[in-house]
Motif scaffolding. Structure first.
Motif, mmCIF file in Angstrom:
data_model
loop_
_atom_site.group_PDB
_atom_site.id
_atom_site.type_symbol
_atom_site.label_atom_id
_atom_site.label_comp_id
_atom_site.label_asym_id
_atom_site.label_seq_id
_atom_site.Cartn_x
_atom_site.Cartn_y
_atom_site.Cartn_z
ATOM 1 N N GLU A 12 51.831 29.339 39.835
ATOM 2 C CA GLU A 12 50.798 29.785 40.766
ATOM 3 C C GLU A 12 51.383 30.635 41.882
ATOM 4 O OE1 GLU A 12 48.896 26.227 42.042
ATOM 5 O OE2 GLU A 12 47.544 26.143 40.312
ATOM 6 N N MET A 13 52.564 30.249 42.376
ATOM 7 C CA MET A 13 53.201 31.013 43.438
ATOM 8 C C MET A 13 53.541 32.428 42.971
ATOM 9 S SD MET A 13 56.768 30.200 45.445
ATOM 10 C CE MET A 13 57.698 30.426 43.930
ATOM 11 N N SER B 136 50.373 34.505 42.249
ATOM 12 C CA SER B 136 49.746 34.956 43.496
ATOM 13 C C SER B 136 50.503 36.134 44.079
ATOM 14 C CB SER B 136 49.674 33.808 44.505
ATOM 15 O OG SER B 136 50.975 33.385 44.876
ATOM 16 N N VAL C 96 49.435 39.116 42.039
ATOM 17 C CA VAL C 96 48.103 39.585 42.448
ATOM 18 C C VAL C 96 48.209 40.371 43.742
ATOM 19 C CG1 VAL C 96 45.852 38.807 43.278
ATOM 20 C CG2 VAL C 96 46.859 37.750 41.255
ATOM 21 N N GLN C 97 48.986 39.869 44.683
ATOM 22 C CA GLN C 97 49.140 40.533 45.965
ATOM 23 C C GLN C 97 49.785 41.906 45.813
ATOM 24 O OE1 GLN C 97 51.225 38.188 48.854
ATOM 25 N NE2 GLN C 97 51.708 39.930 50.155
ATOM 26 N N LYS D 274 55.276 30.794 49.733
ATOM 27 C CA LYS D 274 55.017 32.228 49.660
ATOM 28 C C LYS D 274 55.346 32.938 50.971
ATOM 29 C CE LYS D 274 50.907 31.169 48.263
ATOM 30 N NZ LYS D 274 49.500 31.213 47.887
ATOM 31 N N SER E 296 56.169 38.238 50.351
ATOM 32 C CA SER E 296 55.537 39.539 50.559
ATOM 33 C C SER E 296 56.538 40.574 51.044
ATOM 34 C CB SER E 296 54.379 39.414 51.550
ATOM 35 O OG SER E 296 54.852 38.885 52.778
ATOM 36 N N ARG F 99 46.542 33.556 36.601
ATOM 37 C CA ARG F 99 46.348 34.694 37.505
ATOM 38 C C ARG F 99 44.865 34.911 37.791
ATOM 39 N NH1 ARG F 99 49.340 37.753 34.998
ATOM 40 N NH2 ARG F 99 47.827 38.769 33.635
ATOM 41 N N ILE G 143 43.656 32.402 40.247
ATOM 42 C CA ILE G 143 44.094 32.743 41.602
ATOM 43 C C ILE G 143 43.257 33.886 42.163
ATOM 44 C CG2 ILE G 143 46.032 33.682 42.933
ATOM 45 C CD1 ILE G 143 47.887 32.172 41.041
ATOM 46 N N GLU G 144 42.933 34.871 41.320
ATOM 47 C CA GLU G 144 42.101 35.985 41.777
ATOM 48 C C GLU G 144 40.718 35.507 42.185
ATOM 49 O OE1 GLU G 144 42.208 38.578 38.447
ATOM 50 O OE2 GLU G 144 43.990 39.672 39.142
ATOM 51 N N THR H 216 41.137 33.766 45.493
ATOM 52 C CA THR H 216 41.381 34.758 46.543
ATOM 53 C C THR H 216 40.114 35.515 46.897
ATOM 54 O OG1 THR H 216 43.658 35.022 45.747
ATOM 55 C CG2 THR H 216 42.785 36.743 47.167
ATOM 56 N N ARG I 221 37.816 33.287 48.841
ATOM 57 C CA ARG I 221 38.313 33.116 50.208
ATOM 58 C C ARG I 221 38.020 34.352 51.060
ATOM 59 N NH1 ARG I 221 43.438 32.826 49.217
ATOM 60 N NH2 ARG I 221 43.404 30.623 48.634
#
Length: 442
Positions: free
Chosen positions: A151-152, A155, A158-159, A192, A196, A277, A280-281, A284, A287
């Motif tokens: 998941e990490m 994510s 995705v970012q 996380k 980034s 993925r 997670i999308e 996200t 959210r």
């Protein structure tokens, strides 16, 4: 020898078919490469969904044991890997071990295998000092990563992909970045916060500052920030160039049936990561929508509050102006027609001016000086009447005589009586101004 048992009931690839199990066993036991720890034997218990794997025992333990300074790999996991026990490795060891891991990943990539089980506890250090990747059976089962790590990393993907012109590294390169980070800092990072971008404050806090660590920072940026690193680009990086390998690299060789199983396993692993993925999308996106709705609601509430404040201010001004109006019948402001106003004006001009009234004495001075004698009573006022030609309403104004014991009417209220307002109307005005009509004998 080490015997490991894994419950593979929830793994994507099924080994219930005996033929598939035979191919799988030959595959994981036939990986002849100095930087891969192959298995000695494997078996599967169908009714319990247990995969049994036998491999060589490495006395020096894993790379994680080396980082935490533990000589005995038999020590319980929770006791060995306390956070405070981790120590960064020397740069020479980091470069050598990192190069050996990259050589193993390169050999696997050449056969279409993306190693998603890479971590410091799966890199074994044998008696000759070789770093060897183990537990590749988890990768070939379709899911070698724990769910939290998957998941990490998804994510992060995705970012990075949502950025303009964004790209992301393969899973094995991302996992290599985590291994490299753990070797140079002595700590494992399963958050996380650093993914980034490799910030200066993070590097300084983690001991990565300084010119000697610039190659490491550039590698981490290429993996976690830019998403441009590959296994081959890392092998050609100056940081890993010039490292003397204990053994020359060796290519893997598989039979055609084994290649078919590898292709099926990798497709299953890709599908598994795709589902993670997409989940997670969705989270996200939900959210972000919730955040946008919260901001919108806050703006609407602020606008509504501003409108309420403006209305209150406007209402207060209206109330203030209405309190200055002359009250009429029922407490409403008296409204006179133009003819009534004109008639009252003419009558007022014909009526002799009222004698000046003595202002009411100051209460603070009555105790120190005797009260002045009451003024003489005014002459009886003349009764005036006006009749509206459009209605039968007759407005009569009679000024009640002042008694000798009452206080004189203040001039502003006497003036209202003179222009034709009744005594009741003037009393309303007095009450609105906070003046007690009883003080003038009403």
């Amino acid at each position: 020898m080490v015997l490991s048992m894994t419950n593979i009931k929830d793994f994507p690839l099924s080994l219930s078919n005996s033929t598939t199990m035979d191919v799988f066993a030959n595959l994981i036991c036939g990986m002849a490469n100095p930087y891969i720890l192959s298995c000695e034997d494997a078996d599967y218990i169908k009714d319990r969904h247990i995969l049994i794997v036998i491999r060589k025992f490495c006395e020096k333990g894993s790379l994680k044991d080396v980082i935490h300074g533990k000589q005995s790999p038999k020590t319980p996991y929770a006791d060995k890997y306390r956070k405070e026990n981790g120590r960064p490795l020397k740069q020479k060891a980091v470069r050598s071990i990192g190069r050996q891991i990259l050589e193993a990943l390169s050999a696997l990539n050449a056969k279409g295998i993306i190693c998603d089980c890479l971590k410091t506890s799966n890199v074994m250090i044998d008696s000759g000092g070789l770093a060897r990747i183990s537990e590749l059976e988890l990768t070939l089962l379709g899911s070698g990563m724990p769910l939290d790590v998957c998941e990490m990393l998804m994510s992060l993907e995705v970012q990075q992909m949502n950025q303009e012109g964004g790209s992301c590294c393969e899973v094995d390169v991302l996992l290599f970045g985590l291994v490299l980070l753990e070797m140079v800092t002595g700590s494992s990072f399963h958050t996380k916060s650093f993914l980034s971008e490799v910030r200066d404050d993070f590097c300084e806090r983690s001991g990565l500052s300084g010119s000697e660590m610039e190659p490491v920072r550039s590698i981490l940026r290429s993996i976690f920030s830019e998403g441009s690193a590959t296994v081959e680009s890392l092998l050609s990086h100056p940081y890993f160039q010039g490292v003397e390998l204990p053994c020359p690299p060796q290519r893997l060789k598989f039979q055609s049936v084994e290649k078919g199983l590898i292709k099926s396993s990798m497709a299953t692993a890709v599908e598994y990561r795709r589902k993670v993925r997409e989940g997670i999308e969705r989270v996200t996106s939900a959210r972000d929508q919730e955040r946008e709705q919260t901001v919108k609601d806050a703006e609407e509430a602020a606008g509504l509050e501003d409108t309420v404040v403006k209305r209150r201010i406007k209402s207060g001004r209206r109330h203030s102006s209405s309190s200055l109006a002359v009250p009429g019948e029922g407490g409403r402001p008296a409204r006179l027609s133009r003819r009534q106003s004109a008639g009252q004006s003419s009558q007022t001009s014909s009526t002799p001016p009222a004698p000046s009234q003595t202002p009411s004495p100051d209460p603070s001075q009555t105790s120190s000086s005797p009260a002045p004698p009451p003024p003489p009573p005014p002459p009886p006022p003349a009764a005036t009447s006006t009749e509206d030609t459009n209605s039968s309403t007759v407005v009569e104004t009679t000024v009640s005589p002042m008694t000798s014991s009452a206080t004189a009417i203040p001039p502003q209220y006497q003036k209202l009586l003179n222009i034709g307002l009744s005594q009741e109307q003037v009393k309303h005005k007095m009450a609105a101004d906070g003046f007690d009509p009883a003080t003038v004998g009403w």
